[in-house]
Design an enzyme around this catalytic site. Structure first.
Site, PDB file in Angstrom:
ATOM      1  N   ARG A 142       0.840  -1.202   0.000  1.00 35.20           N
ATOM      2  CA  ARG A 142       0.000   0.000   0.000  1.00 35.20           C
ATOM      3  C   ARG A 142       0.868   1.242   0.000  1.00 35.20           C
ATOM      4  NH1 ARG A 142      -3.223   2.542   4.596  1.00 35.20           N
ATOM      5  NH2 ARG A 142      -4.920   3.668   3.609  1.00 35.20           N
ATOM      6  N   PHE A 192       1.855  10.803   1.975  1.00 37.72           N
ATOM      7  CA  PHE A 192       1.318  10.207   3.193  1.00 37.72           C
ATOM      8  C   PHE A 192       2.283   9.167   3.742  1.00 37.72           C
ATOM      9  CE2 PHE A 192      -2.390   7.580   5.108  1.00 37.72           C
ATOM     10  CZ  PHE A 192      -2.088   8.040   6.387  1.00 37.72           C
ATOM     11  N   GLN A 213       3.385   1.357   3.070  1.00 31.88           N
ATOM     12  CA  GLN A 213       3.060   0.331   4.070  1.00 31.88           C
ATOM     13  C   GLN A 213       3.469  -1.061   3.601  1.00 31.88           C
ATOM     14  OE1 GLN A 213      -0.958   0.569   5.498  1.00 31.88           O
ATOM     15  NE2 GLN A 213      -0.928  -1.462   6.427  1.00 31.88           N
ATOM     16  N   ASN A 215      -2.028  -0.844  12.380  1.00 33.23           N
ATOM     17  CA  ASN A 215      -2.857  -1.652  13.272  1.00 33.23           C
ATOM     18  C   ASN A 215      -4.307  -1.641  12.834  1.00 33.23           C
ATOM     19  OD1 ASN A 215      -4.203   0.686  14.467  1.00 33.23           O
ATOM     20  ND2 ASN A 215      -2.298   1.058  15.579  1.00 33.23           N
ATOM     21  N   PHE A 244       4.430   1.081   8.655  1.00 36.30           N
ATOM     22  CA  PHE A 244       4.440   2.076   7.580  1.00 36.30           C
ATOM     23  C   PHE A 244       5.563   3.061   7.827  1.00 36.30           C
ATOM     24  CE2 PHE A 244       1.609   3.694  10.842  1.00 36.30           C
ATOM     25  CZ  PHE A 244       1.853   5.060  10.908  1.00 36.30           C
ATOM     26  N   LEU A 302      -1.874  10.908  13.437  1.00 36.24           N
ATOM     27  CA  LEU A 302      -1.646   9.509  13.819  1.00 36.24           C
ATOM     28  C   LEU A 302      -1.079   9.385  15.234  1.00 36.24           C
ATOM     29  CD1 LEU A 302      -0.126   8.113  10.504  1.00 36.24           C
ATOM     30  CD2 LEU A 302      -2.521   8.299  11.186  1.00 36.24           C
ATOM     31  N   HIS A 312      -0.779   5.224  16.626  1.00 35.62           N
ATOM     32  CA  HIS A 312       0.207   4.302  16.057  1.00 35.62           C
ATOM     33  C   HIS A 312       1.540   4.482  16.774  1.00 35.62           C
ATOM     34  CE1 HIS A 312      -2.375   3.166  12.629  1.00 35.62           C
ATOM     35  NE2 HIS A 312      -2.826   4.402  12.759  1.00 35.62           N
TER      36      HIS A 312
END
Length: 221
Positions: free
Chosen positions: A95, A100, A103, A142, A153, A162, A166
């Site tokens: 991903r 951004f 991942q 997660n 990531f 975040l 995370h």
């Protein structure tokens, strides 16, 4: 297995690894406890040799925050070395979202619905003291609170939304150009790179310890 994602993206699996897509800010405060120079010293270095479409892109090296999150770091290091008989080698970055993060870490299914930790399927959030204040932070993906597995990531911009969701456990110390190359890869409708981006080799850089000190939240990120 639940899909491990970074929040508020739609997903087809029963659960997703969440990463909320909001506009980043330059917030840089530390929540929970004060981090000392010792806290922000790298305890280990882990390397990924990454290929794209069968062609080697190069090596990315991460510094580990073992003084802050030793349990999370132990999990990542063990999966990088393969010492438990399974791990990241030959797994993909499944991903990628420009401006951004990228991942990876799903070494069982390769699509964000698999992976596992060395402690079992999942383990608890360890500490939220470190913040997503810039590009290059290595953080656990997660499916909600206390659902860390093997997926992770790497941020390509500041992602303060975040924070508190995370667990950061490392930082890119070399090879950020490769991270940005992957960030800009052509992807399909599921944010998956059209050319497979593979961790072709990985492990620990022996005998390397580096202090980050005041650079942790400075412009040097």
């Amino acid at each position: 297995m639940a899909s491990t994602r970074v929040s508020a993206m739609s997903c087809t699996a029963a659960m997703c690894l969440f990463i909320v897509l909001l506009m980043p800010s330059q917030e840089s405060h530390v929540m929970g406890r004060v981090l000392s120079d010792k806290n922000t010293q790298f305890t280990d270095q882990v390397f990924f040799d990454i290929s794209e479409g069968g062609k080697l892109l190069g090596r990315v090296t991460f510094g580990m925050y073992g003084h802050v999150v030793p349990r999370t770091v132990k999990n990542f290091v063990a999966l990088a070395t393969g010492e438990k008989g399974y791990g990241y080698k030959n797994s993909v970055f499944h991903r990628v979202i420009k401006e951004f993060m990228i991942q990876g870490g799903d070494f069982t299914r390769g699509d964000g619905t698999g992976g596992k930790s060395i402690y079992g399927r999942t383990f608890a959030d360890e500490d939220f003291s470190l913040k997503h204040v810039g590009p290059g932070f290595l953080s656990m993906a997660n499916a909600g609170r206390d659902t860390n597995g093997s997926q992770f990531f790497v941020t390509t911009v500041a992602t303060p939304h975040l924070d508190g969701k995370h667990v950061i456990f490392g930082k890119v110390i070399s090879g950020m150009d490769i991270i940005h190359h992957i960030e800009n890869a052509s992807t399909d409708g599921q944010d998956r790179p059209r050319k497979a981006v593979v961790i072709s080799d990985c492990g620990v850089v022996k005998g390397e310890h580096m202090s980050w000190d005041s650079k942790v939240y400075g412009k040097d990120i």
